[in-house]
Design a protein around this motif. Structure first.
Motif, PDB file in Angstrom:
ATOM      1  N   ILE A 281     -14.150  -4.940  -1.298  1.00 17.70           N
ATOM      2  CA  ILE A 281     -13.068  -4.355  -2.087  1.00 17.70           C
ATOM      3  C   ILE A 281     -11.824  -4.255  -1.217  1.00 17.70           C
ATOM      4  O   ILE A 281     -11.918  -3.984  -0.011  1.00 17.70           O
ATOM      5  CB  ILE A 281     -13.440  -2.952  -2.615  1.00 17.70           C
ATOM      6  CG1 ILE A 281     -14.634  -3.012  -3.566  1.00 17.70           C
ATOM      7  CG2 ILE A 281     -12.258  -2.297  -3.337  1.00 17.70           C
ATOM      8  CD1 ILE A 281     -15.069  -1.670  -4.125  1.00 17.70           C
ATOM      9  N   MET A 282     -10.651  -4.439  -1.831  1.00 19.27           N
ATOM     10  CA  MET A 282      -9.378  -4.210  -1.148  1.00 19.27           C
ATOM     11  C   MET A 282      -8.934  -2.783  -1.440  1.00 19.27           C
ATOM     12  O   MET A 282      -8.510  -2.474  -2.564  1.00 19.27           O
ATOM     13  CB  MET A 282      -8.325  -5.208  -1.633  1.00 19.27           C
ATOM     14  CG  MET A 282      -8.671  -6.657  -1.360  1.00 19.27           C
ATOM     15  SD  MET A 282      -7.332  -7.783  -1.869  1.00 19.27           S
ATOM     16  CE  MET A 282      -8.112  -9.375  -1.599  1.00 19.27           C
ATOM     17  N   PRO A 283      -9.049  -1.861  -0.459  1.00 18.68           N
ATOM     18  CA  PRO A 283      -8.706  -0.448  -0.699  1.00 18.68           C
ATOM     19  C   PRO A 283      -7.240  -0.305  -1.104  1.00 18.68           C
ATOM     20  O   PRO A 283      -6.352  -0.861  -0.454  1.00 18.68           O
ATOM     21  CB  PRO A 283      -8.964   0.221   0.654  1.00 18.68           C
ATOM     22  CG  PRO A 283      -9.828  -0.726   1.407  1.00 18.68           C
ATOM     23  CD  PRO A 283      -9.489  -2.098   0.922  1.00 18.68           C
ATOM     24  N   GLY A 284      -6.994   0.431  -2.175  1.00 20.71           N
ATOM     25  CA  GLY A 284      -5.630   0.646  -2.639  1.00 20.71           C
ATOM     26  C   GLY A 284      -5.128  -0.396  -3.614  1.00 20.71           C
ATOM     27  O   GLY A 284      -4.066  -0.212  -4.229  1.00 20.71           O
TER      28      GLY A 284
ATOM     29  N   LEU B 139      -3.695 -13.056  -3.788  1.00 20.00           N
ATOM     30  CA  LEU B 139      -4.785 -12.449  -3.033  1.00 20.00           C
ATOM     31  C   LEU B 139      -4.390 -12.221  -1.580  1.00 20.00           C
ATOM     32  O   LEU B 139      -4.732 -11.187  -0.988  1.00 20.00           O
ATOM     33  CB  LEU B 139      -6.030 -13.337  -3.108  1.00 20.00           C
ATOM     34  CG  LEU B 139      -6.734 -13.368  -4.462  1.00 20.00           C
ATOM     35  CD1 LEU B 139      -7.806 -14.451  -4.479  1.00 20.00           C
ATOM     36  CD2 LEU B 139      -7.331 -12.010  -4.800  1.00 20.00           C
ATOM     37  N   THR B 140      -3.663 -13.159  -1.015  1.00 22.62           N
ATOM     38  CA  THR B 140      -3.195 -12.993   0.365  1.00 22.62           C
ATOM     39  C   THR B 140      -2.250 -11.798   0.458  1.00 22.62           C
ATOM     40  O   THR B 140      -2.342 -10.983   1.392  1.00 22.62           O
ATOM     41  CB  THR B 140      -2.500 -14.271   0.858  1.00 22.62           C
ATOM     42  OG1 THR B 140      -3.423 -15.362   0.795  1.00 22.62           O
ATOM     43  CG2 THR B 140      -2.009 -14.104   2.291  1.00 22.62           C
ATOM     44  N   GLN B 141      -1.360 -11.677  -0.509  1.00 23.83           N
ATOM     45  CA  GLN B 141      -0.421 -10.558  -0.525  1.00 23.83           C
ATOM     46  C   GLN B 141      -1.163  -9.218  -0.617  1.00 23.83           C
ATOM     47  O   GLN B 141      -0.854  -8.266   0.120  1.00 23.83           O
ATOM     48  CB  GLN B 141       0.540 -10.706  -1.700  1.00 23.83           C
ATOM     49  CG  GLN B 141       1.600  -9.611  -1.788  1.00 23.83           C
ATOM     50  CD  GLN B 141       2.560  -9.838  -2.949  1.00 23.83           C
ATOM     51  OE1 GLN B 141       2.698 -10.956  -3.463  1.00 23.83           O
ATOM     52  NE2 GLN B 141       3.234  -8.781  -3.366  1.00 23.83           N
ATOM     53  N   LEU B 142      -2.160  -9.138  -1.489  1.00 19.41           N
ATOM     54  CA  LEU B 142      -2.918  -7.895  -1.638  1.00 19.41           C
ATOM     55  C   LEU B 142      -3.762  -7.603  -0.395  1.00 19.41           C
ATOM     56  O   LEU B 142      -3.843  -6.454   0.061  1.00 19.41           O
ATOM     57  CB  LEU B 142      -3.815  -7.979  -2.875  1.00 19.41           C
ATOM     58  CG  LEU B 142      -3.104  -7.933  -4.227  1.00 19.41           C
ATOM     59  CD1 LEU B 142      -4.081  -8.261  -5.350  1.00 19.41           C
ATOM     60  CD2 LEU B 142      -2.468  -6.572  -4.464  1.00 19.41           C
ATOM     61  N   ALA B 143      -4.384  -8.629   0.165  1.00 20.32           N
ATOM     62  CA  ALA B 143      -5.210  -8.425   1.357  1.00 20.32           C
ATOM     63  C   ALA B 143      -4.358  -8.012   2.555  1.00 20.32           C
ATOM     64  O   ALA B 143      -4.752  -7.148   3.348  1.00 20.32           O
ATOM     65  CB  ALA B 143      -5.997  -9.692   1.669  1.00 20.32           C
ATOM     66  N   ASP B 144      -3.176  -8.607   2.702  1.00 15.36           N
ATOM     67  CA  ASP B 144      -2.277  -8.221   3.792  1.00 15.36           C
ATOM     68  C   ASP B 144      -1.840  -6.764   3.649  1.00 15.36           C
ATOM     69  O   ASP B 144      -1.696  -6.040   4.641  1.00 15.36           O
ATOM     70  CB  ASP B 144      -1.044  -9.123   3.811  1.00 15.36           C
ATOM     71  CG  ASP B 144      -1.329 -10.516   4.359  1.00 15.36           C
ATOM     72  OD1 ASP B 144      -2.420 -10.707   4.949  1.00 15.36           O
ATOM     73  OD2 ASP B 144      -0.474 -11.403   4.195  1.00 15.36           O
ATOM     74  N   ALA B 145      -1.633  -6.333   2.402  1.00 11.90           N
ATOM     75  CA  ALA B 145      -1.162  -4.970   2.149  1.00 11.90           C
ATOM     76  C   ALA B 145      -2.278  -3.940   2.274  1.00 11.90           C
ATOM     77  O   ALA B 145      -2.038  -2.809   2.738  1.00 11.90           O
ATOM     78  CB  ALA B 145      -0.550  -4.894   0.753  1.00 11.90           C
ATOM     79  N   HIS B 146      -3.496  -4.305   1.903  1.00 12.99           N
ATOM     80  CA  HIS B 146      -4.550  -3.294   1.772  1.00 12.99           C
ATOM     81  C   HIS B 146      -5.759  -3.505   2.675  1.00 12.99           C
ATOM     82  O   HIS B 146      -6.549  -2.570   2.867  1.00 12.99           O
ATOM     83  CB  HIS B 146      -5.035  -3.256   0.317  1.00 12.99           C
ATOM     84  CG  HIS B 146      -3.957  -2.961  -0.673  1.00 12.99           C
ATOM     85  ND1 HIS B 146      -3.309  -1.745  -0.728  1.00 12.99           N
ATOM     86  CD2 HIS B 146      -3.406  -3.721  -1.650  1.00 12.99           C
ATOM     87  CE1 HIS B 146      -2.411  -1.770  -1.696  1.00 12.99           C
ATOM     88  NE2 HIS B 146      -2.442  -2.958  -2.260  1.00 12.99           N
ATOM     89  N   GLY B 147      -5.953  -4.708   3.196  1.00 14.55           N
ATOM     90  CA  GLY B 147      -7.163  -4.979   3.960  1.00 14.55           C
ATOM     91  C   GLY B 147      -8.351  -5.202   3.043  1.00 14.55           C
ATOM     92  O   GLY B 147      -8.243  -5.163   1.815  1.00 14.55           O
ATOM     93  N   ILE B 148      -9.514  -5.428   3.658  1.00 17.42           N
ATOM     94  CA  ILE B 148     -10.746  -5.690   2.914  1.00 17.42           C
ATOM     95  C   ILE B 148     -11.862  -4.839   3.502  1.00 17.42           C
ATOM     96  O   ILE B 148     -12.050  -4.804   4.720  1.00 17.42           O
ATOM     97  CB  ILE B 148     -11.140  -7.176   2.987  1.00 17.42           C
ATOM     98  CG1 ILE B 148     -10.080  -8.054   2.308  1.00 17.42           C
ATOM     99  CG2 ILE B 148     -12.508  -7.412   2.349  1.00 17.42           C
ATOM    100  CD1 ILE B 148     -10.301  -9.542   2.501  1.00 17.42           C
TER     101      ILE B 148
END
Length: 293
Positions: free
Chosen positions: A180-183, A217-226
């Protein structure tokens, strides 16, 4: 209970000509976030529980899972999804209706009580299933938001839905566990592309319509991590309907099986799909809104 027919505003557009990000317009915790656990859930979009059910209970539920997937009648039923490569049963839907054992789990106060806390109302089961991820090649499930599908194809109007995944085998960091990407639950990602008729027949094996782009997905992962979830059998993960999540293939010898229950608020009952030509079958997206008692 009858289907709502009133026209409902679409707060979360999706399946259009282009991908679009919309800020969340709904609470995360609909009741008071009065405990550290609920505050963590509100912040991250998930809550991990080390021991939701006991070892003895795990044995009961795992035996029931094995009984169901070994039953030829269950395998032949439309509720069962078959793994394309191995032809093994991958998932069985609506297990709280075909199994009294899993119906009892849905009614367990440790389960339904937490759902009521988060959603601030009585709840009904929008979807239930057992997932079987045997070793040596069981396929994963690509990144997605459940709400995107439930909004587009089932007609859930608001983000007032919570899922719980209860592990019936150990979740290692290598056997295709939940990520899950937190946040990420605070941003709705409306995907591009129209929904084909009877899309569920394909999407339950491999996601296509409603798939986020690599760039998003890259934008969300960069912002929130995994975050990768591991834990013993009996552990559980509660997560928000809009949390971006997925899982990898399981090429280890160690199976990963779980029971998955989706609770929706009785104040958020399904209308007509927002971005699909027809509703999905009721064993995937319930139209019986009777509260869990």
């Amino acid at each position: 209970m009858t289907l709502t027919t009133t026209t409902v505003q679409d707060l979360y557009p999706t399946r259009g000509t282009s991908e679009v990000m919309t800020p969340r317009r709904d609470p995360v915790v609909w009741g008071p976030a009065s405990s550290p656990e609920l505050q963590a859930y509100e912040r991250d979009g998930f809550l991990a529980v080390d021991r939701l059910i006991t070892e003895d209970e795990v044995a009961v539920y795992h035996a029931e899972l094995e009984r169901l997937i070994s039953d030829p009648a269950v395998r032949a039923d439309e509720r069962s999804i078959i793994e394309p490569k191995s032809q093994a049963v991958r998932s069985v839907f609506e297990v709280h209706r075909i199994s009294e054992v899993f119906a009892n789990l849905v009614r367990d106060e440790r389960v339904v009580g937490r759902a009521r806390e988060i959603l601030g109302s009585d709840v009904y089961v929008h979807q239930s299933r057992i997932n079987v991820k045997p070793g040596f090649g069981a396929s994963g499930f690509y990144w997605h938001s459940d709400f995107e599908t439930w909004h587009a194809e089932d007609g859930l109007p608001r983000m007032r839905t919570v899922s719980v995944s209860i592990a019936l085998t150990e979740n290692h960091d290598t056997n295709g566990g939940l990520m899950i990407m937190p946040g990420s639950h605070r941003t709705f990602l409306g995907c591009a592309g129209a929904t084909p008729k009877d899309n569920y027949k394909k999407s339950l094996q491999m996601q296509d319509a409603g798939t986020p782009s690599d760039e998003a997905l890259t934008q969300l992962a960069d912002a929130h991590g995994i975050r990768l979830f591991t834990g013993k059998a009996g552990s559980a993960t509660w997560f928000d309907c809009n949390a971006m999540h997925g899982s990898g293939d399981n090429i280890t010898p160690y199976p990963r099986s779980n029971v998955f229950i989706v609770f929706n608020s009785v104040e958020n009952t399904a209308v007509e799909p927002f971005a699909a030509p027809v509703r999905r079958p009721e064993f995937i997206g319930a139209r019986d809104f009777t509260p869990v008692r």
